[in-house]
Motif scaffolding. Structure first.
Motif: not given
Length: 133
Positions: A10-12, A17, A36, A38-40, A121
């Motif tokens: 989870d990049g958030e 991170n 990440d 959330r970007k995929n 988030k």
């Protein structure tokens, strides 16, 4: 590791991170890709539909095996042989024990949820309602 391994985090989450950055930069794990989640979202949704929820921990795909949460963290730390960072060495020592990993993992999830709440988030980047294919 003979095939490429894929670590989805989870990049958030600031903790997730930082762990991903340490693994990427300091672990010297061969054939290891970090993404990440959330970007995929298409991949994340596909994994969610198979029962792997990022809200319950990072996901690791290695040699066609899928590991989730504490198992993923334990596997990664067990694969690190000579970390070039003192924090990564501490994490490796702690999380190579299945018992310690399973004991500490709920606290890691709590920290993730707390930090995401402070950032405004959502905890669940995907749910059963999302369809991308």
């Amino acid at each position: 590791m003979s095939d490429k391994s894929l670590f989805i985090y989870d990049g958030e989450c600031p903790f997730c991170n930082h762990f991903a950055q340490l693994i990427e930069l300091k672990s010297s794990l061969p054939e290891f890709e970090i993404i990440d989640g959330r970007k995929n979202l298409a991949l994340l949704t596909q994994l969610y539909n198979q029962g792997y929820d990022l809200n319950k921990g990072a996901i690791l795909i290695s040699d066609e095996n899928i590991m989730h949460g504490a198992d993923a963290i334990n596997w990664i730390c067990s694969e690190i042989k000579e970390p070039s960072d003192s924090l990564l060495e501490v994490l490796r020592i702690i999380f190579t024990s299945n018992r310690m990993t399973n004991f500490l993992f709920p606290f890691l999830l709590w920290g993730r949820r707390f930090s995401l709440t402070l950032k405004g988030k959502v905890w669940h980047p995907v749910s059963g309602n999302h369809q991308f294919f």
